[in-house]
Design a protein around this motif. Structure first.
Motif, PDB file in Angstrom:
ATOM      1  N   UNK A   1       0.786  -1.233   0.000  1.00 42.90           N
ATOM      2  CA  UNK A   1       0.000   0.000   0.000  1.00 42.90           C
ATOM      3  C   UNK A   1       0.812   1.274   0.000  1.00 42.90           C
ATOM      4  N   UNK A   2       2.121   1.165  -0.230  1.00 46.58           N
ATOM      5  CA  UNK A   2       2.983   2.346  -0.236  1.00 46.58           C
ATOM      6  C   UNK A   2       3.176   2.888  -1.650  1.00 46.58           C
ATOM      7  N   UNK A   3       3.382   4.205  -1.739  1.00 43.66           N
ATOM      8  CA  UNK A   3       3.697   4.854  -3.016  1.00 43.66           C
ATOM      9  C   UNK A   3       5.210   4.791  -3.243  1.00 43.66           C
ATOM     10  N   UNK A   4       5.642   4.611  -4.494  1.00 47.00           N
ATOM     11  CA  UNK A   4       7.082   4.547  -4.789  1.00 47.00           C
ATOM     12  C   UNK A   4       7.460   5.563  -5.863  1.00 47.00           C
ATOM     13  N   UNK A   5       8.746   5.899  -5.891  1.00 41.74           N
ATOM     14  CA  UNK A   5       9.297   6.798  -6.911  1.00 41.74           C
ATOM     15  C   UNK A   5      10.044   5.952  -7.937  1.00 41.74           C
ATOM     16  N   UNK A   6       9.441   5.740  -9.079  1.00 42.63           N
ATOM     17  CA  UNK A   6      10.020   4.877 -10.116  1.00 42.63           C
ATOM     18  C   UNK A   6      10.969   5.683 -11.003  1.00 42.63           C
ATOM     19  N   UNK A   7      12.181   5.157 -11.269  1.00 43.36           N
ATOM     20  CA  UNK A   7      13.094   5.866 -12.174  1.00 43.36           C
ATOM     21  C   UNK A   7      12.522   5.943 -13.587  1.00 43.36           C
ATOM     22  N   UNK A   8      13.001   6.903 -14.359  1.00 39.14           N
ATOM     23  CA  UNK A   8      12.566   7.061 -15.751  1.00 39.14           C
ATOM     24  C   UNK A   8      13.793   6.922 -16.650  1.00 39.14           C
ATOM     25  N   UNK A   9      13.723   5.995 -17.601  1.00 33.90           N
ATOM     26  CA  UNK A   9      14.868   5.734 -18.481  1.00 33.90           C
ATOM     27  C   UNK A   9      14.724   6.506 -19.784  1.00 33.90           C
TER      28      UNK A   9
ATOM     29  N   UNK B   1      14.663  12.211 -13.817  1.00 33.76           N
ATOM     30  CA  UNK B   1      13.252  12.293 -13.439  1.00 33.76           C
ATOM     31  C   UNK B   1      12.786  11.002 -12.770  1.00 33.76           C
ATOM     32  N   UNK B   2      11.704  11.118 -12.012  1.00 33.15           N
ATOM     33  CA  UNK B   2      11.068   9.965 -11.388  1.00 33.15           C
ATOM     34  C   UNK B   2       9.565  10.063 -11.611  1.00 33.15           C
ATOM     35  N   UNK B   3       8.914   8.914 -11.641  1.00 33.65           N
ATOM     36  CA  UNK B   3       7.460   8.882 -11.743  1.00 33.65           C
ATOM     37  C   UNK B   3       6.901   8.319 -10.451  1.00 33.65           C
ATOM     38  N   UNK B   4       5.936   9.034  -9.880  1.00 35.16           N
ATOM     39  CA  UNK B   4       5.306   8.533  -8.654  1.00 35.16           C
ATOM     40  C   UNK B   4       4.284   7.463  -9.031  1.00 35.16           C
ATOM     41  N   UNK B   5       4.445   6.289  -8.448  1.00 42.22           N
ATOM     42  CA  UNK B   5       3.513   5.200  -8.716  1.00 42.22           C
ATOM     43  C   UNK B   5       2.766   4.871  -7.428  1.00 42.22           C
ATOM     44  N   UNK B   6       1.444   4.942  -7.507  1.00 44.32           N
ATOM     45  CA  UNK B   6       0.601   4.660  -6.346  1.00 44.32           C
ATOM     46  C   UNK B   6       0.026   3.252  -6.451  1.00 44.32           C
ATOM     47  N   UNK B   7      -0.195   2.603  -5.326  1.00 42.33           N
ATOM     48  CA  UNK B   7      -0.783   1.254  -5.370  1.00 42.33           C
ATOM     49  C   UNK B   7      -2.236   1.307  -5.839  1.00 42.33           C
ATOM     50  N   UNK B   8      -2.626   0.366  -6.691  1.00 44.29           N
ATOM     51  CA  UNK B   8      -4.003   0.260  -7.170  1.00 44.29           C
ATOM     52  C   UNK B   8      -4.433  -1.198  -7.037  1.00 44.29           C
TER      53      UNK B   8
END
Length: 209
Positions: free
Chosen positions: A78-86, A96-103
């Protein structure tokens, strides 16, 4: 957080993984999150662009899969993560990073996601998209030349030197780990319908309870 379903979508380059993933995402919208293995390519700031061009991007060691596993576990909790962007145009991670929320449903997409057992064990459903090699190389050429600014010569060279042998060594054998093998990816309407029904049942199970 309600129980999260994790679905892995693997297959060779140009097999139709992204088309299948996009169809599912379009159908379920905010209930589905996609995590791409490609964004977890390792950073190589210590190398020049020319040196990075020579790396083998189709070997499991090219990916920071441990970080992806960590992120998937956090999302499941249930945690949000900061995903790297390639950035494929420079063969390196961007800043840059993309915030990914749990769904309710998380799709993991990539050519080598079934190669790592720890990552594989996090998946509830494993889908392998199986497409003829001739079709895949043509799709790869079109994508890399049009979208990633590559020359035709470089794409063909990379395919023959690393993509094809790595596919045969790692990607094709990982098909044995799949629960479902989908021929022709997102074009396979029957397989897509089966997946959609399974996801729909998960997304709406509280309504039936």
């Amino acid at each position: 957080m309600d129980e999260i379903m994790i679905i892995g979508i693997a297959g060779g380059t140009g097999s139709g993984k992204t088309t299948l993933t996009n169809r599912i995402k379009e159908r379920f919208g905010e209930d589905v999150t996609v995590v791409y293995h490609d964004n977890y390519y390792k950073r190589h700031d210590e190398m020049t662009y020319e040196e990075r061009c020579l790396l083998n991007y189709d070997h499991p060691d090219a990916f920071d899969t441990d970080l992806m596993i960590e992120h998937i576990k956090k999302l499941r909790q249930g945690e949000t993560v900061q995903c790297p962007v390639y950035d494929f145009t420079v063969h390196n991670r961007s800043d840059r990073f993309t915030e990914i929320r749990p769904t309710k449903v998380i799709l993991i997409e990539g050519i080598l996601i079934f190669e790592n057992q720890e990552l594989r064990d996090l998946m509830d459903i494993k889908v392998f998209v199986d497409t003829d090699a001739d079709v895949r190389i043509l799709r790869r050429i079109l994508r890399d030349v049009k979208e990633r600014g590559r020359s035709l010569d470089s794409v063909v060279s990379q395919y023959l030197n690393t993509v094809k042998p790595m596919h045969e060594q790692f990607v094709e054998p990982s098909k044995r780990s799949a629960d479902i093998i989908v021929l022709e990816g997102g074009q396979n309407v029957v397989a897509l319908d089966i997946l959609i029904q399974r996801i729909y049942a998960h997304v709406h199970k509280e309504e039936r309870a």
